[in-house]
Design a protein around this motif. Structure first.
Motif, short mmCIF file in Angstrom:
data_model
loop_
_atom_site.label_atom_id
_atom_site.label_comp_id
_atom_site.label_asym_id
_atom_site.label_seq_id
_atom_site.Cartn_x
_atom_site.Cartn_y
_atom_site.Cartn_z
N ALA A 1 -1.39 1.61 5.16
CA ALA A 1 -0.96 0.23 5.01
C ALA A 1 0.29 0.15 4.18
O ALA A 1 0.36 0.71 3.07
CB ALA A 1 -2.08 -0.60 4.38
N ASN A 2 1.28 -0.55 4.72
CA ASN A 2 2.51 -0.82 3.96
C ASN A 2 2.61 -2.34 3.80
O ASN A 2 2.58 -3.08 4.77
CB ASN A 2 3.73 -0.29 4.70
CG ASN A 2 5.01 -0.53 3.93
OD1 ASN A 2 5.54 -1.63 3.90
ND2 ASN A 2 5.53 0.53 3.31
N ASP B 1 -9.86 8.15 2.87
CA ASP B 1 -8.72 8.99 3.23
C ASP B 1 -7.55 8.16 3.73
O ASP B 1 -6.96 8.42 4.80
CB ASP B 1 -9.12 10.01 4.31
CG ASP B 1 -10.27 10.90 3.86
OD1 ASP B 1 -10.32 11.21 2.65
OD2 ASP B 1 -11.12 11.23 4.70
N SER B 2 -7.17 7.19 2.96
CA SER B 2 -6.16 6.23 3.39
C SER B 2 -4.96 6.24 2.46
O SER B 2 -4.93 6.95 1.44
CB SER B 2 -6.77 4.83 3.47
OG SER B 2 -7.82 4.81 4.43
N LYS B 3 -3.99 5.42 2.82
CA LYS B 3 -2.75 5.34 2.04
C LYS B 3 -2.32 3.88 1.96
O LYS B 3 -2.36 3.16 2.96
CB LYS B 3 -1.66 6.18 2.70
CG LYS B 3 -0.32 6.16 1.96
CD LYS B 3 0.70 7.00 2.72
CE LYS B 3 2.06 6.99 2.02
NZ LYS B 3 3.07 7.78 2.77
N LEU B 4 -1.89 3.47 0.75
CA LEU B 4 -1.43 2.10 0.52
C LEU B 4 -0.08 2.15 -0.18
O LEU B 4 0.06 2.81 -1.22
CB LEU B 4 -2.44 1.32 -0.32
CG LEU B 4 -2.01 -0.07 -0.79
CD1 LEU B 4 -1.80 -1.00 0.40
CD2 LEU B 4 -3.06 -0.66 -1.74
N VAL B 5 0.90 1.49 0.41
CA VAL B 5 2.24 1.41 -0.18
C VAL B 5 2.59 -0.05 -0.36
O VAL B 5 2.48 -0.86 0.59
CB VAL B 5 3.29 2.09 0.71
CG1 VAL B 5 4.69 1.91 0.10
CG2 VAL B 5 2.97 3.58 0.88
N TYR B 6 2.99 -0.40 -1.60
CA TYR B 6 3.42 -1.76 -1.88
C TYR B 6 4.89 -1.74 -2.27
O TYR B 6 5.30 -0.99 -3.16
CB TYR B 6 2.59 -2.38 -3.02
CG TYR B 6 3.05 -3.77 -3.40
CD1 TYR B 6 2.72 -4.86 -2.62
CD2 TYR B 6 3.82 -3.97 -4.54
CE1 TYR B 6 3.14 -6.14 -2.96
CE2 TYR B 6 4.25 -5.25 -4.89
CZ TYR B 6 3.90 -6.32 -4.10
OH TYR B 6 4.33 -7.59 -4.43
N GLU B 7 5.69 -2.55 -1.58
CA GLU B 7 7.12 -2.63 -1.87
C GLU B 7 7.48 -4.08 -2.17
O GLU B 7 7.01 -5.00 -1.49
CB GLU B 7 7.94 -2.12 -0.68
CG GLU B 7 7.69 -0.66 -0.34
CD GLU B 7 8.57 -0.18 0.79
OE1 GLU B 7 9.78 -0.07 0.57
OE2 GLU B 7 8.03 0.07 1.88
N SER C 1 17.29 -6.90 -7.71
CA SER C 1 16.99 -5.48 -7.55
C SER C 1 17.92 -4.85 -6.54
O SER C 1 18.40 -5.49 -5.61
CB SER C 1 15.54 -5.28 -7.10
OG SER C 1 15.33 -5.83 -5.82
N ALA C 2 18.20 -3.57 -6.77
CA ALA C 2 19.01 -2.79 -5.82
C ALA C 2 18.05 -2.03 -4.93
O ALA C 2 17.70 -0.89 -5.19
CB ALA C 2 19.94 -1.85 -6.57
N GLY C 3 17.57 -2.69 -3.86
CA GLY C 3 16.56 -2.07 -3.00
C GLY C 3 15.17 -2.42 -3.51
O GLY C 3 14.98 -2.85 -4.65
N PRO C 4 14.16 -2.24 -2.70
CA PRO C 4 12.80 -2.62 -3.09
C PRO C 4 12.17 -1.62 -4.05
O PRO C 4 12.38 -0.42 -3.96
CB PRO C 4 12.04 -2.63 -1.76
CG PRO C 4 12.78 -1.65 -0.90
CD PRO C 4 14.21 -1.75 -1.30
N GLY C 5 11.38 -2.17 -4.98
CA GLY C 5 10.53 -1.31 -5.80
C GLY C 5 9.33 -0.87 -5.01
O GLY C 5 8.88 -1.56 -4.10
N LYS C 6 8.80 0.30 -5.33
CA LYS C 6 7.79 0.89 -4.47
C LYS C 6 6.67 1.52 -5.28
O LYS C 6 6.91 2.28 -6.21
CB LYS C 6 8.45 1.95 -3.59
CG LYS C 6 7.58 2.53 -2.49
CD LYS C 6 8.41 3.45 -1.60
CE LYS C 6 7.63 3.99 -0.43
NZ LYS C 6 8.46 4.85 0.43
N LEU C 7 5.42 1.15 -4.93
CA LEU C 7 4.23 1.77 -5.49
C LEU C 7 3.45 2.41 -4.35
O LEU C 7 3.23 1.78 -3.32
CB LEU C 7 3.35 0.73 -6.19
CG LEU C 7 3.91 0.10 -7.48
CD1 LEU C 7 2.97 -0.98 -7.99
CD2 LEU C 7 4.11 1.17 -8.56
N THR C 8 3.04 3.65 -4.57
CA THR C 8 2.33 4.39 -3.52
C THR C 8 0.97 4.83 -4.05
O THR C 8 0.87 5.40 -5.14
CB THR C 8 3.13 5.62 -3.07
OG1 THR C 8 4.40 5.19 -2.59
CG2 THR C 8 2.40 6.35 -1.96
#
Length: 893
Positions: A592-593, A630-636, A642-649
């Motif tokens: 999930a992004n 067994d999943s993945k979550l990315v929050y942007e 801001s210079a581009g999105p901040g990202k948490l993985t």
């Protein structure tokens, strides 16, 4: 011989002689005086060639008769006009003829009659008594031409070349609406060119009728309107139907007409053609229902055509090549009160090219029906554009088949028990209407005996698209089975609801296209106890830049996939008492992004906490265990600064949610416990424990967690775009334990770190600010040493327009500041900014003082007393330099 015997014989002889003389005299009198007597004492004028009367038997034989009314305008008696070649009457009622002015006979023979009969008025205007001046029990007509008119002179019936034998004939216009105008017990008939006009709208025409051994054959039967449709609407504005009916040939036997009842058996109709016009008029309800009864032992229609026209001239119903076979069809006092006003023992209907049209056209290639089963083949449903605001279908179906266990009507209610309905290869699209919802009145279902039972419905190998607001929901290779359906009337009579016991649905390439997303699944299967979805995907239809331009306020953009979603439990999603009770729901290998831009305006709506959101679910719901494995979550997240999105993985994401519920199942616990274990930024383990009580109106919650050995570089993708800062070193351990409610949170925070250093960047995140970086690292404590004591996170206020995670991040942020990370960087920035400003001020002051000193020196040189003041000048310069040094030092500090 005794005297009394002799006297008896003498008397009888005398009586016989008298009778013979009377009979002879009567015949002479009748031949010479009867026409005058009839003329003087009845309403008719009669002439004849010969007349013979038997006084004893009442038999009369006359030839070459001519009959006319004395007063043709008197409509209170039956009018007779015409000729009869031969008249034979058996058992003529002489007394009734002489004293009651009524002609009656047991048998009447008319040979070659050519008569016009005008029926009398139904009721005498003065006395109110019904009149029937002519009465015959049996009548026989040979080679006759007869026309019958109403008392208004409108033709009612006519026939040519008539050969007729009828027992107990009754001919009257009395109460025509409730009784048949012609009734009899038995008949034998042959004739042609029949005409009957039962009212002012219709005329009935028949080319020929003949009977043989009780079997009647009718050629070219026609019921035709005497008005066209426009005239009908003009002169009969309260009637809503106009019929036109033709039958090429009819055959039946045992016809019985008696009072208000018509019965016959073994009726066959060849090539019947029914055309019916309809209007928008609501028909006036008849206060007194008709007493007419119909009893048809067996009826068959071959190659029939039916057309029903809408008021606008388009077809409402069309069917051809219809074949109908009905056993014991009846319409009587009992059946007319039922929902379908006819009774039957059995029926069989078949046909082709059937069309039914409302706001769309239903076409059926072939149809076959009987009380136990039915089959429809080659079905198409196409919108005709007449009502775009209504739901429409554009479908093709190979066939629909159904079987019925019970279908009858008892006590004015329909009982229906359907065994199975099978639909195969339904292909096409269903489009929801665009019209506004109309408040519907409560519906009356008094004519239905609930529940209606449908034991099984099967849908096979179908491809269906359902679209609403241009958002299509598609199913490929759709197969569904629904068992034990009960349709019941809602308590408030607002409609019918369905209770479903068992169902199973499977489909491939499931898809749903919404405004921003296309949701798909390679395979979906569900029933009342399990759900299985494979290769689920929810993909954006627009780019991030397009999404930002399209949304009025800030919102999340999702990009989600999952290899498999499974669920076990029980749920009822079809009845009014909906329920979800799942024991396990598992989502595997989700990716999930979530992207959020802060460029659009803030959404001013209040964001409820999760406990309140769950509580607002209207149906009872509980999920004992929800597992994300067994999943993945990315929050942007992106902001204007801001210079581009901040990202948490968050990778290797595993979550267990226990007792996810809506607090609507009595006796069921309402606390929700959430455990999360994952890898934060693909660098360090993170565990979180979170709980709240859905039934708690205060919406209190608790959340705690721990991460260890997190390289500071791992958080750079998130802090760099917003704070314009990067970090190195290691966060050896971070702990948090918060409690909160919709107003905010409090709790404890602890951070252990080593070799922590920061680099301050410019706003473009490209160039390093060396001086500020040096100052910041002087203020940041690079090592925390052993695990320090907890710091208090206090009075973190929640913005009700922000999400729960915004509040949680504020708690983390305050904890970081209090452990001298975020707060010292801020101090360093502020100190460097103050220093730069002070240096700038000092430089300006020095420049101004130097200018002043130069002016003073030049003035001294020009003064004659320069030598005298040199010593004083040196002292002043020394004093000024001292002042400058002190001021510069003070500003720098």
């Amino acid at each position: 011989m005794k005297k009394w015997v002799k006297k008896l014989f003498v008397g009888l002889g005398i009586l016989l002689v008298i009778i013979l003389l009377a009979n002879f005299g009567l015949n002479i009198w009748l031949k010479t005086q009867l026409p005058n007597y009839i003329k003087n004492n009845t309403d008719y004028k009669v002439s004849y060639k010969s007349l013979e009367v038997d006084l004893l038997s009442g038999n009369i034989l006359a030839t070459k008769i001519s009959v006319n009314n004395k007063n043709p305008q008197n409509n209170n008696v039956i009018g007779l006009q015409g000729t009869i070649d031969t008249l034979k009457i058996s058992r003529f009622g002489i007394y009734d003829a002489l004293f009651n002015k009524q002609i009656s006979s047991s048998d009447l023979l008319l040979s070659k009659p050519n008569l016009n009969v005008i029926l009398a008025k139904p009721v005498d205007d003065k006395t109110g008594k019904k009149r029937n001046p002519v009465k015959f029990e049996n009548i026989r007509i040979n080679d006759g031409n007869v026309s019958v008119f109403r008392h208004t002179k409108q033709k009612f019936l006519s026939v040519q070349d008539l050969d007729l034998y009828v027992e107990n004939l009754q001919l009257t216009e009395e109460s025509v609406e409730d009784k048949l105008p012609v009734v009899f017990d038995a008949y034998d008939i042959k004739g042609k060119n029949f005409f009957i006009r039962p009212d002012d709208v219709y005329a009935l025409k028949i080319d020929a009728i003949r009977t043989s051994d009780g079997q009647m054959t009718v050629d070219n039967f026609q019921l035709v309107p005497v008005l066209d449709f426009e005239q009908f609407k003009k002169y009969y504005p309260k009637k809503n139907k106009l019929f036109q009916f033709a039958i090429k040939k009819m055959e039946f036997k045992d016809l019985v007409l008696k009072k208000n009842k018509l019965s016959l058996s073994n009726a066959s109709f060849y090539e019947p053609n029914l055309l019916m016009y309809t209007t928008d008029v609501v028909p006036v309800r008849v206060k007194k229902p008709s007493d007419f009864e119909l009893d048809l032992e067996n009826i068959k229609m071959s190659n029939a055509t039916i057309q029903v026209m809408k008021p606008d001239g388009n077809k409402l119903l069309y069917a051809k090549n219809l074949n109908v076979d009905v056993n014991q069809l009846r319409f009587d006092k009992e059946t007319r009160e039922e929902l379908i006003p006819v009774g039957y023992k059995n029926f069989q209907i078949s046909g082709r090219d059937v069309l039914f049209s409302n706001h769309q056209d239903f076409t059926i290639g072939n149809i076959s029906l009987n009380p136990k089963k039915g089959e429809l083949r080659n079905i198409s449903v196409v919108p005709n554009g007449s009502a775009p605001e209504k739901t429409s279908m554009n479908l093709l179906t190979d066939y629909i088949r159904f079987t019925i266990n019970k279908w009858d009507f008892t006590d004015k209610k329909m009982n229906l028990d359907v065994n199975e309905v099978l639909m195969s290869r339904v292909k096409g699209k269903i489009t929801a209407g665009t019209g506004k919802t109309v408040n519907r009145k409560k519906q009356n279902f008094n004519g239905i005996q609930f529940p209606i039972i449908i034991r099984k419905v099967v849908l096979q190998n179908s491809d269906i698209i359902y679209s609403k607001n241009n958002q299509p929901l598609s199913f490929q290779d759709l197969n569904a089975t629904v068992n034990d359906i009960q349709l019941i009337n809602k308590k408030d009579n607002s409609g019918i609801e369905a209770k479903i016991s068992k169902y199973a649905v499977s489909t491939k390439n499931f898809g749903y296209k919404a405004k921003f997303y296309n949701m798909t699944a390679r395979f979906l299967k569900l029933d009342q106890n399990t759900i299985n979805v494979t290769a689920f995907a929810m993909k954006p239809l627009v780019s991030r830049a397009q999404f930002i331009k399209m949304i009025p306020v800030e919102s999340d953009l999702y990009d989600i996939t999952a290899n498999q979603i499974t669920a076990n439990g029980t749920w009822d999603l079809f009845s009014d008492q909906k329920l979800i009770r799942a024991s396990n729901v598992t989502i595997r290998n989700a990716d999930a992004n979530i992207f959020r831009s802060k460029i659009p305006e803030d959404d001013p709506k209040e964001k409820p906490l999760y406990s309140r959101m769950l509580r607002s679910i209207k149906i009872p719901m509980v999920v004992n265990n929800l597992n994300l494995k067994d999943s993945k979550l990315v929050y942007e997240e992106d902001t204007p600064e801001s210079a581009g999105p901040g990202k948490l993985t968050f990778s290797n994401f595993n979550m267990n949610v226990k007792n996810l519920n809506s607090a609507k199942i009595k006796g069921n616990p309402t606390r929700v416990d959430i455990k999360i274990n994952c890898s934060f930024m693909n660098l360090a383990p993170l565990s979180v424990n979170w709980n709240f009580d859905v039934a708690d109106q205060g919406d209190r919650f608790a959340i705690s967690g721990r991460t260890t050995n997190l390289p500071a570089t791992g958080i750079n993708p998130f802090i760099r775009p917003y704070l314009h800062v990067t970090a190195t070193g290691t966060i050896q351990e971070m702990l948090f334990n918060f409690r909160g409610n919709p107003k905010g949170l409090d709790g404890k925070f602890n951070l252990k770190h080593k070799d922590l250093k920061v680099t301050i960047l410019d706003k473009e995140n490209k160039d390093k600010k060396g001086f500020l970086t040096v100052v910041a690292n002087l203020l940041v404590k690079s090592d925390s040493g052993k695990l320090p004591e907890d710091v208090d996170v206090e009075d973190v206020e929640r913005d009700p327009t922000k999400s729960f995670f915004n509040l949680f991040w504020k708690g983390i942020e305050q904890g970081l500041k209090k452990t001298l990370i975020g707060i010292n960087i801020d101090k360093a920035k502020k100190t460097v900014d103050k220093t730069a400003a002070a240096v700038k001020n000092v430089k300006q002051d020095v420049k101004e003082m130097k200018a002043s000193a130069k002016e003073v020196g030049q003035a001294i040189k020009k003064n004659p007393e320069t030598e005298k003041v040199k010593e004083n000048d040196k002292e002043k310069k020394g004093f000024l330099k001292g002042v400058f040094r002190k001021k510069e030092k003070s500003e720098t500090e």
